[in-house]
Design an enzyme around this catalytic site. Structure first.
Site, short mmCIF file in Angstrom:
data_model
loop_
_atom_site.label_atom_id
_atom_site.label_comp_id
_atom_site.label_asym_id
_atom_site.label_seq_id
_atom_site.Cartn_x
_atom_site.Cartn_y
_atom_site.Cartn_z
N SER A 124 0.84 -1.20 0.00
CA SER A 124 0.00 0.00 0.00
C SER A 124 0.87 1.24 0.00
O SER A 124 1.96 1.26 0.55
CB SER A 124 -0.87 -0.01 1.26
OG SER A 124 -1.45 1.25 1.47
N TYR A 148 -1.69 -0.35 11.14
CA TYR A 148 -1.99 -1.02 9.85
C TYR A 148 -0.85 -0.77 8.87
O TYR A 148 -0.30 -1.71 8.28
CB TYR A 148 -3.32 -0.51 9.27
CG TYR A 148 -3.41 -0.77 7.79
CD1 TYR A 148 -3.19 0.26 6.86
CD2 TYR A 148 -3.63 -2.05 7.31
CE1 TYR A 148 -3.21 0.00 5.50
CE2 TYR A 148 -3.65 -2.31 5.95
CZ TYR A 148 -3.44 -1.28 5.06
OH TYR A 148 -3.45 -1.54 3.71
N LYS A 152 2.11 -3.38 6.92
CA LYS A 152 2.49 -3.42 5.49
C LYS A 152 3.99 -3.20 5.34
O LYS A 152 4.68 -3.90 4.60
CB LYS A 152 1.73 -2.35 4.69
CG LYS A 152 0.27 -2.62 4.51
CD LYS A 152 0.01 -3.92 3.73
CE LYS A 152 -1.46 -4.12 3.44
NZ LYS A 152 -1.76 -5.42 2.81
C1 WQD Z 1 -9.26 9.81 1.01
C2 WQD Z 1 -9.50 11.32 1.21
C3 WQD Z 1 -9.84 11.95 3.49
C4 WQD Z 1 -13.69 9.95 4.05
C5 WQD Z 1 -6.73 4.89 3.01
C6 WQD Z 1 -5.74 4.11 3.79
C7 WQD Z 1 -4.72 3.52 2.87
C8 WQD Z 1 -5.41 2.73 1.78
C9 WQD Z 1 -6.42 3.58 1.05
C10 WQD Z 1 -5.43 0.41 2.41
C11 WQD Z 1 -8.76 11.85 2.44
C12 WQD Z 1 -11.08 12.23 2.65
C13 WQD Z 1 -12.50 10.40 3.49
C14 WQD Z 1 -14.70 10.88 4.39
C15 WQD Z 1 -13.32 12.67 3.58
N1 WQD Z 1 -6.07 1.60 2.33
N2 WQD Z 1 -12.33 11.74 3.27
N3 WQD Z 1 -14.48 12.22 4.15
O1 WQD Z 1 -6.85 7.87 3.81
O2 WQD Z 1 -6.09 8.25 1.40
O3 WQD Z 1 -6.09 5.95 2.36
O4 WQD Z 1 -7.34 4.07 2.02
O5 WQD Z 1 -4.33 0.15 2.00
O6 WQD Z 1 -3.89 2.68 3.64
O7 WQD Z 1 -5.06 5.02 4.65
O8 WQD Z 1 -8.24 7.05 1.83
O9 WQD Z 1 -10.62 7.11 1.30
O10 WQD Z 1 -9.93 7.24 3.75
O11 WQD Z 1 -9.53 9.18 2.26
O12 WQD Z 1 -13.15 13.88 3.37
O13 WQD Z 1 -15.80 10.53 4.91
O14 WQD Z 1 -10.88 11.53 1.45
O15 WQD Z 1 -9.62 13.02 4.39
O16 WQD Z 1 -8.30 13.15 2.14
P1 WQD Z 1 -6.77 7.40 2.40
P2 WQD Z 1 -9.66 7.59 2.32
#
Ligand code: WQD
Length: 338
Positions: A124, A148, A152
């Site tokens: 990841s 987490y 990885k």
């Molecule tokens: C994306 C953007 C949030 C939800 C995560 C894991 C990573 C990988 C992919 C496994 C961010 C914003 C989110 C919401 C929002 N997973 N957001 N409101 O954090 O980039 O990565 O998923 O491997 O390890 O960390 O993905 O989809 O959580 O967030 O504004 O209700 O959307 O702040 O900027 P992230 P995400």
């Protein structure tokens, strides 16, 4: 090839099984269904006309894994199985360390005992921590922001050390950026347990009316519209990347990390607006406080994947939104096994 796909009933696993079968690989799935549904396997059969052999088991159950490798002579393994909720890993680190690390060691042990040395590992972009420089190349500094992410990174480190000690191993570490979307048929897709942590499933559940409105976590970041930038990659592109990795794994020397991303970054609001275009109606959303641990901008330099795998993402943000919506509207409650 005959491949074992651990976690093959999951979101990325199921899409990878579809592409593997389409590429004429023979697929065996091992999954404990702790965060997935057996219905996904029926859907894989519906899409491809082939139902993978499925073993409902936990990778921690060594005797079962040993029996599986005695029954099948695998050419390679794609290893998805593992817990992956960032928030949960903070509150239950031991659960993550035990499950993700020990299950991987069991898998490696049994692989070696059966002379199976080709492993594609589901890593990841989280191993890049809060990147200093974007776009991110595979030589960027590695760090973990949560338990987490640490699992990885530690698994990557284990694989690097194992490959350095024993040249029989061929490891490709695929570092996913932000998987999103669903198979074009709408038959398989992302089906998170409970309230989604990730942005796209949260958006689709608001659009279907299961959730009231999206909270955008902060609009005061140093980006073009103040919201965070991410590299959203269509899950079918991601799946195809795994098949390209299988095609070259025998020639890989040691342990190679490869980014799977589009190289394009989109802000949260840009994704929301793309989704509104896809569904033809506004998406209820408001701006809220930042989420701790979020980086302002994370997106890939995907050139090594093109060089080594001959792979690049083909689908853009609009296709991601259309396919995510197609899946959610056809499956308002996911696979409905909860
Ligand atoms: C994306 C953007 C949030 C939800 C995560 C894991 C990573 C990988 C992919 C496994 C961010 C914003 C989110 C919401 C929002 N997973 N957001 N409101 O954090 O980039 O990565 O998923 O491997 O390890 O960390 O993905 O989809 O959580 O967030 O504004 O209700 O959307 O702040 O900027 P992230 P995400």
């Amino acid at each position: 090839m005959k491949i074992l796909v651990t976690g093959g009933a999951g979101y990325i696993g199921s899409h990878t099984c579809v592409e593997a079968i389409k590429a004429d690989h023979e697929v065996v799935v091992l999954d404990n269904f702790s965060n997935s549904s057996g219905i996904a396997l029926d859907r894989i059969a519906e899409i491809t006309g082939v139902r993978p052999v499925v073993v409902e088991a936990d990778l921690l159950d060594t005797p079962v894994v040993e029996k599986l490798f005695k029954e099948h002579s695998f050419d390679a393994v794609i290893h998805f199985a593992g817990f992956k909720a960032v928030g949960e890993s903070v509150s239950e680190p031991w659960k993550y360390f035990h499950n993700n690390l020990v299950s991987t060691l069991v898998l490696l042990d049994v692989m070696r005992a059966n002379n199976v040395f080709n492993l594609v590992f589901s890593s990841s972009a989280t191993v890049y921590g809060d990147p200093e420089v974007v776009p991110i190349t595979e030589s960027a500094p590695l760090s973990a922001l949560n338990p987490y992410g640490r699992t990885k990174l530690w698994i990557e480190d284990m694989l690097r050390d194992i490959a350095a000690a024993d040249s029989r191993w061929h490891f490709i570490l695929l570092r996913y950026f932000n998987p999103a979307g669903a198979h074009e048929s709408g038959l398989i897709g992302e089906d998170p347990n409970g309230i989604p942590n990730n942005l796209m499933p949260y958006i689709t559940q608001v659009a279907i009316g299961k959730l009231k409105e999206l909270t955008v976590f902060g609009d005061d970041y140093p980006t073009r519209d103040g919201t965070c930038i991410r590299d959203y990659i269509h899950v079918s592109d991601l799946a195809e990347g795994h098949i390209s990795a299988l095609d070259v794994i025998e020639s890989v020397k040691g342990c190679i990390p490869i980014n799977l991303g589009t190289g394009e970054g989109y802000t949260v609001l840009e994704l929301v607006h793309a989704f509104e275009r896809a569904i033809g109606k506004p998406l209820p959303h408001k701006i809220g406080p930042r989420r701790p641990g979020d980086s302002a901008a994370t997106f890939a330099d995907p050139s090594l994947a093109l060089e080594l795998l001959g792979w690049k993402a083909k689908r853009g943000i609009d296709e991601i939104c259309n396919d995510a919506w197609n899946w959610q509207s056809k499956n308002p409650n996911g696979y409905q096994t909860r």
